[in-house]
Design a protein around this motif. Structure first.
Motif, PDB file in Angstrom:
ATOM      1  N   GLN A   8       0.670  -1.235   0.088  1.00 13.24           N
ATOM      2  CA  GLN A   8       0.030  -0.022  -0.010  1.00 13.24           C
ATOM      3  C   GLN A   8       0.860   1.217   0.049  1.00 13.24           C
ATOM      4  OE1 GLN A   8      -2.589  -0.751   3.336  1.00 13.24           O
ATOM      5  NE2 GLN A   8      -4.063  -1.978   2.212  1.00 13.24           N
ATOM      6  N   THR A   9       1.989   1.248   0.651  1.00  9.34           N
ATOM      7  CA  THR A   9       2.906   2.520   0.587  1.00  9.34           C
ATOM      8  C   THR A   9       3.409   2.536  -0.591  1.00  9.34           C
ATOM      9  OG1 THR A   9       3.305   1.841   3.111  1.00  9.34           O
ATOM     10  CG2 THR A   9       4.928   3.481   2.065  1.00  9.34           C
ATOM     11  N   LYS A  10       4.100   1.640  -1.337  1.00  5.44           N
ATOM     12  CA  LYS A  10       4.407   1.647  -2.581  1.00  5.44           C
ATOM     13  C   LYS A  10       3.551   2.234  -3.582  1.00  5.44           C
ATOM     14  CE  LYS A  10       6.741  -1.044  -6.106  1.00  5.44           C
ATOM     15  NZ  LYS A  10       7.016  -2.144  -6.949  1.00  5.44           N
ATOM     16  N   GLU A  11       2.305   1.578  -3.487  1.00  2.12           N
ATOM     17  CA  GLU A  11       1.131   2.165  -4.538  1.00  2.12           C
ATOM     18  C   GLU A  11       1.016   3.616  -4.321  1.00  2.12           C
ATOM     19  OE1 GLU A  11      -2.214  -0.339  -4.465  1.00  2.12           O
ATOM     20  OE2 GLU A  11      -1.205  -2.139  -5.171  1.00  2.12           O
ATOM     21  N   GLN A  12       0.787   4.178  -3.087  1.00  2.10           N
ATOM     22  CA  GLN A  12       0.775   5.438  -2.671  1.00  2.10           C
ATOM     23  C   GLN A  12       2.070   6.271  -3.330  1.00  2.10           C
ATOM     24  OE1 GLN A  12      -2.206   7.226  -1.689  1.00  2.10           O
ATOM     25  NE2 GLN A  12      -1.283   8.650  -2.069  1.00  2.10           N
ATOM     26  N   ASP A  13       3.142   5.694  -2.933  1.00  4.11           N
ATOM     27  CA  ASP A  13       4.074   6.350  -3.694  1.00  4.11           C
ATOM     28  C   ASP A  13       4.039   6.653  -5.066  1.00  4.11           C
ATOM     29  OD1 ASP A  13       6.585   7.522  -3.676  1.00  4.11           O
ATOM     30  OD2 ASP A  13       7.530   5.667  -4.248  1.00  4.11           O
ATOM     31  N   GLU A  14       3.680   5.594  -5.429  1.00  2.00           N
ATOM     32  CA  GLU A  14       3.520   5.561  -7.224  1.00  2.00           C
ATOM     33  C   GLU A  14       2.321   6.591  -7.718  1.00  2.00           C
ATOM     34  OE1 GLU A  14       3.842   1.737  -8.818  1.00  2.00           O
ATOM     35  OE2 GLU A  14       5.859   1.676  -8.401  1.00  2.00           O
ATOM     36  N   ILE A  15       1.279   6.624  -7.002  1.00  6.23           N
ATOM     37  CA  ILE A  15       0.250   7.499  -7.292  1.00  6.23           C
ATOM     38  C   ILE A  15       0.759   8.932  -6.987  1.00  6.23           C
ATOM     39  CG2 ILE A  15      -2.034   8.390  -6.287  1.00  6.23           C
ATOM     40  CD1 ILE A  15      -2.546   5.456  -5.496  1.00  6.23           C
ATOM     41  N   ASP A  16       1.580   9.208  -5.984  1.00  4.79           N
ATOM     42  CA  ASP A  16       2.180  10.555  -5.683  1.00  4.79           C
ATOM     43  C   ASP A  16       3.058  10.914  -6.744  1.00  4.79           C
ATOM     44  OD1 ASP A  16       0.738  10.672  -3.154  1.00  4.79           O
ATOM     45  OD2 ASP A  16       2.522  10.273  -2.198  1.00  4.79           O
ATOM     46  N   LEU A  17       3.957   9.907  -7.150  1.00  4.49           N
ATOM     47  CA  LEU A  17       5.028  10.355  -8.432  1.00  4.49           C
ATOM     48  C   LEU A  17       4.013  10.533  -9.718  1.00  4.49           C
ATOM     49  CD1 LEU A  17       7.737   7.516  -7.762  1.00  4.49           C
ATOM     50  CD2 LEU A  17       7.814  10.158  -7.813  1.00  4.49           C
ATOM     51  N   ALA A  18       3.160   9.771  -9.733  1.00  5.99           N
ATOM     52  CA  ALA A  18       2.240   9.927 -11.105  1.00  5.99           C
ATOM     53  C   ALA A  18       1.708  11.394 -11.054  1.00  5.99           C
ATOM     54  CB  ALA A  18       1.070   8.818 -11.215  1.00  5.99           C
ATOM     55  N   ARG A  19       1.145  11.818  -9.930  1.00  8.03           N
ATOM     56  CA  ARG A  19       0.593  13.173  -9.966  1.00  8.03           C
ATOM     57  C   ARG A  19       1.767  14.172 -10.146  1.00  8.03           C
ATOM     58  NH1 ARG A  19      -3.011  11.447  -4.886  1.00  8.03           N
ATOM     59  NH2 ARG A  19      -4.893  10.739  -5.990  1.00  8.03           N
ATOM     60  N   GLN A  20       2.912  13.981  -9.644  1.00  5.09           N
ATOM     61  CA  GLN A  20       4.147  14.984  -9.733  1.00  5.09           C
ATOM     62  C   GLN A  20       4.117  15.011 -11.137  1.00  5.09           C
ATOM     63  OE1 GLN A  20       6.934  14.037  -6.814  1.00  5.09           O
ATOM     64  NE2 GLN A  20       5.663  13.776  -5.209  1.00  5.09           N
ATOM     65  N   ILE A  22       2.846  15.175 -14.085  1.00  5.63           N
ATOM     66  CA  ILE A  22       2.165  16.199 -14.508  1.00  5.63           C
ATOM     67  C   ILE A  22       3.096  17.223 -14.765  1.00  5.63           C
ATOM     68  CG2 ILE A  22       0.224  17.401 -14.778  1.00  5.63           C
ATOM     69  CD1 ILE A  22      -1.318  15.484 -13.068  1.00  5.63           C
ATOM     70  N   ALA A  23       3.678  17.770 -13.983  1.00  9.12           N
ATOM     71  CA  ALA A  23       4.590  18.865 -13.957  1.00  9.12           C
ATOM     72  C   ALA A  23       6.219  18.801 -13.857  1.00  9.12           C
ATOM     73  CB  ALA A  23       4.213  19.913 -12.846  1.00  9.12           C
ATOM     74  N   ASN A  24       6.639  17.383 -13.443  1.00  7.91           N
ATOM     75  CA  ASN A  24       7.838  17.029 -12.933  1.00  7.91           C
ATOM     76  C   ASN A  24       8.190  15.930 -13.958  1.00  7.91           C
ATOM     77  OD1 ASN A  24      10.340  16.357 -11.876  1.00  7.91           O
ATOM     78  ND2 ASN A  24       9.707  16.549  -9.771  1.00  7.91           N
ATOM     79  N   VAL A  25       9.150  16.115 -14.872  1.00  7.05           N
ATOM     80  CA  VAL A  25       9.634  15.167 -15.745  1.00  7.05           C
ATOM     81  C   VAL A  25      10.622  13.961 -14.821  1.00  7.05           C
ATOM     82  CG1 VAL A  25      11.340  14.515 -17.703  1.00  7.05           C
ATOM     83  CG2 VAL A  25       9.851  16.672 -17.560  1.00  7.05           C
ATOM     84  N   ASP A  26      11.153  14.665 -13.816  1.00  2.49           N
ATOM     85  CA  ASP A  26      11.991  13.552 -12.908  1.00  2.49           C
ATOM     86  C   ASP A  26      11.284  12.642 -12.167  1.00  2.49           C
ATOM     87  OD1 ASP A  26      14.512  14.817 -13.656  1.00  2.49           O
ATOM     88  OD2 ASP A  26      14.576  16.286 -11.905  1.00  2.49           O
ATOM     89  N   ALA A  27      10.007  12.842 -11.801  1.00  4.22           N
ATOM     90  CA  ALA A  27       8.950  11.943 -11.406  1.00  4.22           C
ATOM     91  C   ALA A  27       8.745  10.943 -12.080  1.00  4.22           C
ATOM     92  CB  ALA A  27       7.821  12.750 -10.737  1.00  4.22           C
ATOM     93  N   LEU A  31       9.278   6.720 -12.402  1.00  2.00           N
ATOM     94  CA  LEU A  31       8.121   5.666 -12.553  1.00  2.00           C
ATOM     95  C   LEU A  31       8.695   4.959 -13.846  1.00  2.00           C
ATOM     96  CD1 LEU A  31       4.938   7.779 -12.248  1.00  2.00           C
ATOM     97  CD2 LEU A  31       5.646   5.905 -10.730  1.00  2.00           C
ATOM     98  N   TYR A  32       9.034   5.532 -14.821  1.00  2.00           N
ATOM     99  CA  TYR A  32       9.956   4.509 -16.101  1.00  2.00           C
ATOM    100  C   TYR A  32      11.145   3.697 -15.596  1.00  2.00           C
ATOM    101  CZ  TYR A  32      12.664   3.805 -19.961  1.00  2.00           C
ATOM    102  OH  TYR A  32      13.354   3.161 -21.011  1.00  2.00           O
ATOM    103  N   ARG A  33      11.817   4.187 -14.587  1.00  2.00           N
ATOM    104  CA  ARG A  33      12.813   3.333 -13.957  1.00  2.00           C
ATOM    105  C   ARG A  33      12.229   2.102 -13.215  1.00  2.00           C
ATOM    106  NH1 ARG A  33      14.895   2.040  -9.747  1.00  2.00           N
ATOM    107  NH2 ARG A  33      13.762   3.453  -8.334  1.00  2.00           N
ATOM    108  N   MET A  65       3.223   8.757 -20.719  1.00  2.00           N
ATOM    109  CA  MET A  65       3.643  10.202 -20.262  1.00  2.00           C
ATOM    110  C   MET A  65       2.712  11.189 -20.870  1.00  2.00           C
ATOM    111  SD  MET A  65       7.362  12.110 -20.622  1.00  2.00           S
ATOM    112  CE  MET A  65       7.309  11.978 -22.378  1.00  2.00           C
ATOM    113  N   GLU A  66       2.153  10.974 -22.137  1.00  2.00           N
ATOM    114  CA  GLU A  66       1.293  11.904 -22.680  1.00  2.00           C
ATOM    115  C   GLU A  66      -0.202  11.788 -21.864  1.00  2.00           C
ATOM    116  OE1 GLU A  66       1.223  10.777 -26.929  1.00  2.00           O
ATOM    117  OE2 GLU A  66       3.166  11.651 -27.051  1.00  2.00           O
ATOM    118  N   GLY A  67      -0.488  10.543 -21.433  1.00  2.00           N
ATOM    119  CA  GLY A  67      -1.823  10.515 -20.810  1.00  2.00           C
ATOM    120  C   GLY A  67      -1.857  10.393 -19.136  1.00  2.00           C
ATOM    121  N   ILE A  68      -0.563  10.894 -18.801  1.00  2.00           N
ATOM    122  CA  ILE A  68      -0.581  10.535 -17.355  1.00  2.00           C
ATOM    123  C   ILE A  68      -1.627  11.400 -16.555  1.00  2.00           C
ATOM    124  CG2 ILE A  68       1.048  12.774 -16.804  1.00  2.00           C
ATOM    125  CD1 ILE A  68       1.478   9.258 -15.129  1.00  2.00           C
TER     126      ILE A  68
END
Length: 190
Positions: A8-20, A22-27, A31-33, A65-68
């Motif tokens: 659950q922690t990992k999934e929440q972390d990935e949800i947060d990364l996905a939201r970030q 939108i404006a942050n290529v590093d995030a 996810l790509y890595r 990336m286009e549909g994030i």
């Protein structure tokens, strides 16, 4: 920490990364890595050659990336990106069923596995790859998503638009088909 809490922690972390993302290529790069290996192995399992698998992996992540913005976080990021991979694969083949020389999938090891586990995984994948070509397409897809793509049954069910019970049945029957074609005793938690 229990396995469920860690997941659950990992999934929440990935949800947060996905939201970030939108404006942050590093995030998005993170996810790509985290998911590039599973997407590549999924594609190589279906197309059977490195060039096409690399192209499809690239197309999958470009589409992600286009549909994030469409990622809602109601499921895992892994299931979402493998859903995109599945659509890219279907577009690639446009209805024709390819021969599946899956042997190349075993050449791309999972990162971080100890040497003995990587060797065992390679032997399992080699045996499965020879037999998977003879399994019904829906069973092979369920096995590919869970074994090559690393999704849980629930995540694979979301990608396939089926119930978790239906995916478990596809995997069970697919594994039975594989057992009939190989001497390898597969141990998969259903």
């Amino acid at each position: 920490m229990t396995t469920l809490m860690a997941t659950q922690t990992k999934e929440q972390d990935e949800i947060d990364l996905a939201r970030q993302s939108i404006a942050n290529v590093d995030a998005f790069a993170e996810l790509y890595r985290r998911h590039m290996t599973r997407v590549y192995r999924y594609h190589i399992a279906h197309v059977g050659n490195v060039k096409d698998a690399e192209d499809l992996t690239s197309q999958t992540f470009m589409a992600a990336m286009e549909g994030i913005r469409s990622f809602r976080g109601s499921g895992s990021f892994a299931a979402w990106v493998l859903g995109i991979a599945s659509k890219k694969r279907l577009m690639f083949f446009r209805g024709k069923r390819p021969e599946l020389p899956l042997d190349e999938a075993v050449q791309y090891p999972s990162p971080g596995l100890p040497t003995d586990k990587a060797a065992t995984q390679r032997l399992q994948l080699e045996s499965i790859s020879r037999a998977l070509r003879q399994v019904a397409p829906d069973r092979a897809e369920a096995i590919s998503l869970t074994y090559f793509g690393g999704l849980s049954n629930l995540e694979a069910a979301r990608v396939l638009n089926k119930s978790e019970a239906a995916v478990k049945m596809l995997i069970s029957r697919g594994l039975q088909d594989l057992r009939e074609r190989t001497s390898l005793a597969l141990e998969v938690e259903l």
